[in-house]
Structure formats: structure tokens, C-alpha cells
Design a protein around this motif. Structure first.
Motif, PDB file in Angstrom:
ATOM      1  N   ALA A  22     -20.226 -97.179  56.178  1.00 50.35           N
ATOM      2  CA  ALA A  22     -20.336 -96.855  54.755  1.00 50.35           C
ATOM      3  C   ALA A  22     -19.654 -97.887  53.848  1.00 50.35           C
ATOM      4  CB  ALA A  22     -19.776 -95.455  54.489  1.00 50.35           C
ATOM      5  N   VAL A  44     -13.207 -87.273  47.641  1.00 51.80           N
ATOM      6  CA  VAL A  44     -13.605 -85.876  47.481  1.00 51.80           C
ATOM      7  C   VAL A  44     -12.533 -84.884  47.953  1.00 51.80           C
ATOM      8  CG1 VAL A  44     -16.085 -86.403  47.456  1.00 51.80           C
ATOM      9  CG2 VAL A  44     -14.979 -85.935  49.639  1.00 51.80           C
ATOM     10  N   ILE A 148     -23.748 -85.491  44.208  1.00 51.28           N
ATOM     11  CA  ILE A 148     -24.842 -86.460  44.090  1.00 51.28           C
ATOM     12  C   ILE A 148     -25.641 -86.201  42.812  1.00 51.28           C
ATOM     13  CG2 ILE A 148     -27.039 -87.171  45.158  1.00 51.28           C
ATOM     14  CD1 ILE A 148     -25.677 -86.457  47.920  1.00 51.28           C
ATOM     15  N   VAL A 156     -27.895 -93.052  48.110  1.00 52.37           N
ATOM     16  CA  VAL A 156     -26.619 -92.594  48.655  1.00 52.37           C
ATOM     17  C   VAL A 156     -26.321 -93.322  49.975  1.00 52.37           C
ATOM     18  CG1 VAL A 156     -25.296 -90.566  49.380  1.00 52.37           C
ATOM     19  CG2 VAL A 156     -27.056 -90.322  47.621  1.00 52.37           C
ATOM     20  N   PRO A 157     -25.425 -94.320  49.937  1.00 53.08           N
ATOM     21  CA  PRO A 157     -25.081 -95.036  51.166  1.00 53.08           C
ATOM     22  C   PRO A 157     -24.072 -94.256  52.016  1.00 53.08           C
ATOM     23  CG  PRO A 157     -23.966 -96.052  49.266  1.00 53.08           C
ATOM     24  CD  PRO A 157     -24.787 -94.914  48.736  1.00 53.08           C
ATOM     25  N   GLU A 160     -24.794 -92.081  59.619  1.00 52.50           N
ATOM     26  CA  GLU A 160     -25.818 -91.192  60.169  1.00 52.50           C
ATOM     27  C   GLU A 160     -25.372 -89.735  60.229  1.00 52.50           C
ATOM     28  OE1 GLU A 160     -28.681 -92.172  63.697  1.00 52.50           O
ATOM     29  OE2 GLU A 160     -26.816 -91.360  64.508  1.00 52.50           O
ATOM     30  N   GLN A 162     -24.183 -88.046  58.092  1.00 54.15           N
ATOM     31  CA  GLN A 162     -24.424 -87.366  56.817  1.00 54.15           C
ATOM     32  C   GLN A 162     -25.907 -87.150  56.526  1.00 54.15           C
ATOM     33  OE1 GLN A 162     -21.962 -86.038  54.884  1.00 54.15           O
ATOM     34  NE2 GLN A 162     -20.703 -86.625  56.639  1.00 54.15           N
ATOM     35  N   LYS A 196     -24.857 -97.463  61.648  1.00 50.36           N
ATOM     36  CA  LYS A 196     -24.751 -96.162  60.999  1.00 50.36           C
ATOM     37  C   LYS A 196     -24.034 -95.131  61.860  1.00 50.36           C
ATOM     38  CE  LYS A 196     -29.532 -94.952  62.166  1.00 50.36           C
ATOM     39  NZ  LYS A 196     -30.146 -96.223  62.580  1.00 50.36           N
ATOM     40  N   ARG A 197     -23.814 -95.464  63.135  1.00 49.84           N
ATOM     41  CA  ARG A 197     -23.065 -94.562  64.000  1.00 49.84           C
ATOM     42  C   ARG A 197     -22.176 -95.382  64.947  1.00 49.84           C
ATOM     43  NH1 ARG A 197     -23.017 -89.310  66.467  1.00 49.84           N
ATOM     44  NH2 ARG A 197     -22.944 -89.518  68.717  1.00 49.84           N
ATOM     45  N   LYS A 207     -19.124 -89.865  68.229  1.00 39.98           N
ATOM     46  CA  LYS A 207     -18.911 -90.830  67.143  1.00 39.98           C
ATOM     47  C   LYS A 207     -17.411 -91.075  66.970  1.00 39.98           C
ATOM     48  CE  LYS A 207     -18.614 -87.484  63.411  1.00 39.98           C
ATOM     49  NZ  LYS A 207     -19.010 -86.972  62.118  1.00 39.98           N
ATOM     50  N   MET A 208     -17.071 -92.240  66.432  1.00 43.65           N
ATOM     51  CA  MET A 208     -15.672 -92.489  66.069  1.00 43.65           C
ATOM     52  C   MET A 208     -15.329 -91.530  64.933  1.00 43.65           C
ATOM     53  SD  MET A 208     -13.831 -96.087  64.942  1.00 43.65           S
ATOM     54  CE  MET A 208     -14.073 -96.906  66.512  1.00 43.65           C
ATOM     55  N   LYS A 210     -12.047 -89.270  62.553  1.00 44.95           N
ATOM     56  CA  LYS A 210     -10.640 -89.145  62.183  1.00 44.95           C
ATOM     57  C   LYS A 210      -9.963 -88.051  62.979  1.00 44.95           C
ATOM     58  CE  LYS A 210     -11.302 -90.499  57.339  1.00 44.95           C
ATOM     59  NZ  LYS A 210     -11.648 -89.927  56.035  1.00 44.95           N
TER      60      LYS A 210
HETATM   61  P1  TYM Z   1     -16.466 -88.747  55.495  1.00 43.37           P
HETATM   62  O1  TYM Z   1     -15.235 -88.794  54.673  1.00 43.37           O
HETATM   63  O2  TYM Z   1     -16.445 -87.971  56.752  1.00 43.37           O
HETATM   64  O3  TYM Z   1     -16.943 -90.181  55.883  1.00 43.37           O
HETATM   65  C1  TYM Z   1     -17.120 -91.215  54.922  1.00 43.37           C
HETATM   66  C2  TYM Z   1     -18.290 -92.089  55.321  1.00 43.37           C
HETATM   67  O4  TYM Z   1     -18.104 -92.674  56.610  1.00 43.37           O
HETATM   68  C3  TYM Z   1     -19.259 -92.459  57.406  1.00 43.37           C
HETATM   69  N1  TYM Z   1     -18.861 -92.362  58.825  1.00 43.37           N
HETATM   70  C4  TYM Z   1     -19.392 -93.092  59.826  1.00 43.37           C
HETATM   71  N2  TYM Z   1     -20.355 -94.029  59.839  1.00 43.37           N
HETATM   72  C5  TYM Z   1     -20.642 -94.589  61.039  1.00 43.37           C
HETATM   73  N3  TYM Z   1     -20.025 -94.264  62.199  1.00 43.37           N
HETATM   74  C6  TYM Z   1     -19.060 -93.330  62.232  1.00 43.37           C
HETATM   75  N4  TYM Z   1     -18.436 -93.033  63.380  1.00 43.37           N
HETATM   76  C7  TYM Z   1     -18.701 -92.685  61.004  1.00 43.37           C
HETATM   77  N5  TYM Z   1     -17.792 -91.727  60.670  1.00 43.37           N
HETATM   78  C8  TYM Z   1     -17.916 -91.548  59.330  1.00 43.37           C
HETATM   79  C9  TYM Z   1     -19.854 -91.175  56.883  1.00 43.37           C
HETATM   80  O5  TYM Z   1     -21.218 -91.055  57.202  1.00 43.37           O
HETATM   81  C10 TYM Z   1     -19.607 -91.299  55.405  1.00 43.37           C
HETATM   82  O6  TYM Z   1     -20.633 -92.044  54.773  1.00 43.37           O
HETATM   83  N6  TYM Z   1     -19.372 -85.306  53.374  1.00 43.37           N
HETATM   84  C11 TYM Z   1     -18.956 -86.693  53.228  1.00 43.37           C
HETATM   85  C12 TYM Z   1     -18.268 -86.982  51.919  1.00 43.37           C
HETATM   86  C13 TYM Z   1     -19.079 -86.664  50.691  1.00 43.37           C
HETATM   87  C14 TYM Z   1     -20.216 -87.374  50.235  1.00 43.37           C
HETATM   88  C15 TYM Z   1     -20.591 -86.723  49.024  1.00 43.37           C
HETATM   89  C16 TYM Z   1     -20.941 -88.458  50.709  1.00 43.37           C
HETATM   90  C17 TYM Z   1     -18.825 -85.675  49.797  1.00 43.37           C
HETATM   91  N7  TYM Z   1     -19.744 -85.705  48.797  1.00 43.37           N
HETATM   92  C18 TYM Z   1     -21.707 -87.158  48.301  1.00 43.37           C
HETATM   93  C19 TYM Z   1     -22.052 -88.877  49.973  1.00 43.37           C
HETATM   94  C20 TYM Z   1     -22.428 -88.228  48.790  1.00 43.37           C
HETATM   95  C21 TYM Z   1     -17.954 -86.969  54.343  1.00 43.37           C
HETATM   96  O7  TYM Z   1     -17.377 -86.085  54.905  1.00 43.37           O
HETATM   97  O8  TYM Z   1     -17.678 -88.261  54.567  1.00 43.37           O
END
Ligand code: TYM
Length: 347
Positions: A22, A44, A148, A156-157, A160, A162, A196-197, A207-208, A210
Motif C-alpha cells: 500500500a 483510522v 471512501i 482506493v490503493p 489484497e 482489503q 499485493k500480498r 500474509k505478513m 501486525k
Molecule cells: P491495515 O491498517 O490493516 O493495512 C494498511 C494497508 O496495508 C495493506 N496490507 C498488506 N498488503 C500486502 N501484503 C500484506 N501482508 C499486507 N498487510 C496489510 C492493506 O491491504 C492496507 O491497504 N481496513 C483497512 C483500513 C481502512 C481503509 C479505509 C483502507 C479503513 N478505511 C478506507 C482503504 C479505504 C485496514 O485495516 O488496513
């Protein structure tokens, strides 16, 4: 003109998945935007509290996230960078959307279903138990749709994980337009990167993330070179010594190759098979060394910038105040239109 929007939860320093899936793309979109594009990125807090958070810790995490995004290259002069929780219209629109979103749509969300499954089998000390399955967690994707839609976002970037939430946001935007016979809201399109993943370094079937228990499963944007090297060296792969790109059969090695590509190329549409073939006759240790070097080259300037920015509390507060004010103005314009549309205008 495009309205590019995305968000991230303030629940820990971003990891390489957040960055390559992202944030790196957010920066790229910002730097290549057309003059009439609008770019908005938000932190957020309202999503973060759907799971238990210690208040003092959450305050710190929000500042850490702001500093992280700035360190990654988000420019508050060209992107509207703000705190979702300081713009009440996000929650206000979410309520209206709650009233047109069938519960069945939310019950089908895999994020909800997996938390439900964990809670059903959990003991009281587990990460998620039954009492944590609150209404906010269930309605999480509706708030995301509101984030959004309140800015009339068109793109919306996100990574995957999401995709399902984004499809729901599209459905909710269409449902609103249909119900009120209006085309108030555009249908938002997902923008993805080739990475994307990004997968866990300990268990490449996941997936990686937190929340995974092992620190070694993820690389943070604040990790120093020694930590990065150790984590990449310890990455779980498989017993085949040859290096090939095959994401289904060999997720561990393929994950390393895609991280390498994303960290070395500006135009990350490289053929990953070609990269794999360039390692013909070499060992997995050689690949890991190159991956570690590439990740360090990418992360080290960000880490240093983070340390610098994080100490500038007054400036951080100015940046966030300015962003919050602008976002509120923008959101309140949409909210007036929405209230008029649904019959709740000022009398
Ligand atoms: P969040 O905080 O979990 O993650 C932020 C962004 O990181 C991406 N991401 C990943 N991409 C690739 N590989 C991974 N292992 C990986 N882990 C996380 C997520 O896809 C994301 O883009 N619900 C959202 C936050 C949100 C949001 C929104 C996003 C709230 N409102 C409106 C877009 C539009 C979230 O929990 O992201």
C-alpha cells in the motif's frame, strides 16, 4: 479527475506488507498525480478501537503512524493527510450507510467470519474472545465504505486483504445511489501493486501481519539493517535448493523474489520468473543476501527519517491539525448533500 483515497490503522509501526502492498504505492500515486487529482490518506482511529486498545498506547500509536507515513514520503502539501477520528462526518455517514446495509452482506465478510471462528473456540486469555465480538467490529466494513464515500473517492490503493471490503464499499455506494435515485457517489475502484500480498517470513501460507505472534514473521519500517538481515536469513522457504518462482507450490521462495522485485524496481512490473532464472545455479542464501540488501536499501532511509520526524512533536501536531481541518471541510460538504438526499436537511 480522480479522487484517490486510502487509510491505515494506527495499530503498530507499518511492516513490509503495509509498505509494499500500500504505502509505497500511495507515495507513487501522490508523486505522479495530475494537477486536478485529489489525494487523501488517513489514519483510522475509529477502526482501531473495534478491538481493545489501551488509550495512552493508542495516542502514541497514532503519532507513530503519522510519523511513519511522512517518513515513507507522504507529502502533506500535496496529499491531504488526516485523522479519520477527527472528522465526525465519517462516523455520521457510516450511520446512514448502516441503515441501508443488509446484515447478510456483513456476515459474509471473511474478516468477520475468521474472528467469529477464533472467538467461538477461544479461552478467555486468547486474542479474541466472545465479548470482543462487538457491533463496531461487525460494522467495520461499513465505516470503511463511509471513509471512501464521504470524500467521493474514485480510486482506493490497498493490498489484497482489503479486496472484499472494497467490493462491499462498491455495493454500498450502488445501493445508496439506487435507493435515493441519485448518482451522488462514484463506484470506487481498487488499485493494487504487484506485491499485493506479502507473506509472513515464518509461515508463508499466511500474509505478513501486525498481529502474528512472532516478531520474526515481519519486517518493520523501523528495523535496523542487522534486524532485517537476521529476519530474511531466517525466512522459512522449502527443501528444494533450486530457485524458481512458483507462488502456489513454493510460496516462501516466491515471496522473497517478489519482495526483491518490489524493492529494486521503480516500475515493479518485472517478470518474476526472469528474476528467478537469473539465480540459476545459485543458492537460496545468495538470494536471501540480495533480498536483505534490497530491503535495507529501501528501509534504511525511511528508518532514519522516522527517527528525525518522530522527535518533532510540535510539527507533527501542526501537520495533523491542518489536515484534519481540510478533511472536515470536504467531508461536511458531502454530508450536507447526503442529509438533503435522505430527507434530513436542516429545517
Ligand atoms: P491495515 O491498517 O490493516 O493495512 C494498511 C494497508 O496495508 C495493506 N496490507 C498488506 N498488503 C500486502 N501484503 C500484506 N501482508 C499486507 N498487510 C496489510 C492493506 O491491504 C492496507 O491497504 N481496513 C483497512 C483500513 C481502512 C481503509 C479505509 C483502507 C479503513 N478505511 C478506507 C482503504 C479505504 C485496514 O485495516 O488496513
Amino acid at each position: 479527475p480522480r479522487v484517490i483515497f486510502s487509510g491505515i490503522q494506527p495499530t503498530g509501526i507499518p511492516h513490509l506488507g503495509n509498505y509494499l502492498g500500500a504505502i509505497q504505492n500511495w507515495v507513487r500515486l501522490q508523486n505522479r498525480a495530475a494537477p486536478d487529482d485529489t489525494i487523501l490518506y488517513c489514519i483510522v482511529g475509529y477502526h482501531a478501537i473495534t478491538l481493545p486498545q489501551d488509550p495512552a498506547h493508542l495516542e502514541t500509536e497514532r503519532l507513530n503512524m503519522l510519523a511513519s507515513l511522512l517518513a515513507c514520503g507522504i507529502n502533506p502539501k500535496t496529499s491531504l493527510l488526516f485523522n479519520q477520528d477527527q472528522v465526525p462526518e465519517h462516523a455520521e455517514l457510516a450511520w446512514i450507510l448502516n441503515c441501508i446495509t443488509p446484515m447478510g452482506w456483513l456476515s459474509r465478510m471473511t474478516t468477520w467470519k475468521s474472528k467469529l471462528a477464533v472467538a467461538r473456540n477461544a479461552s478467555s486469555e486468547d486474542e479474541i474472545n466472545d465479548s470482543m465480538l462487538n457491533l463496531g467490529l461487525f460494522a467495520y466494513p461499513v465505516l470503511q465504505a463511509a471513509d471512501i464515500m464521504i470524500h467521493k473517492s474514485t480510486h482506493v490503493p490497498v493490498g489484497e486483504d482489503q479486496t472484499q471490503h472494497l467490493e462491499l464499499a462498491q455495493d454500498i455506494a450502488r445501493a445508496f445511489n439506487h435507493k435515493y435515485s441519485d448518482d451522488l457517489f462514484p463506484t470506487p475502484q481498487q488499485l493494487s501493486t504487484p506485491t499485493k500480498r506479502v507473506l509472513s517470513l515464518r509461515d508463508p501460507t499466511q500474509k505478513m501481519s501486525k498481529s502474528a505472534p512472532s516478531d520474526k514473521s515481519r519486517i518493520l519500517i523501523t528495523d535496523d539493517p542487522a534486524a532485517i538481515t537476521a529476519k530474511i536469513r531466517g525466512a522459512v522457504t522449502d527443501s528444494i535448493s533450486e530457485i524458481t518462482y512458483h507462488p502456489e507450490r513454493r510460496p516462501g521462495v516466491s515471496n522473497l523474489i517478489s519482495i526483491l522485485a518490489a524493492c529494486t524496481s521503480e516500475e515493479p512490473n518485472l517478470d518474476l520468473g526472469t528474476i528467478a532464472r537469473s539465480y540459476q545455479g545459485k543458492r537460496i542464501q545468495d538470494l536471501k543476501q540480495d533480498v536483505a540488501d534490497a530491503v535495507i536499501a529501501k528501509i534504511e532511509p525511511i528508518r532514519k527519517e522516522y527517527e528525525k520526524i518522530r522527535a518533532e512533536s510540535a510539527w507533527l501536531r501542526d501537520v495533523s491539525d491542518a489536515g484534519d481541518t481540510l478533511a472536515r471541510e470536504r467531508a461536511s460538504r458531502t454530508m450536507s448533500e447526503v442529509k438533503k438526499t435522505v430527507g434530513l436537511a436542516r429545517m
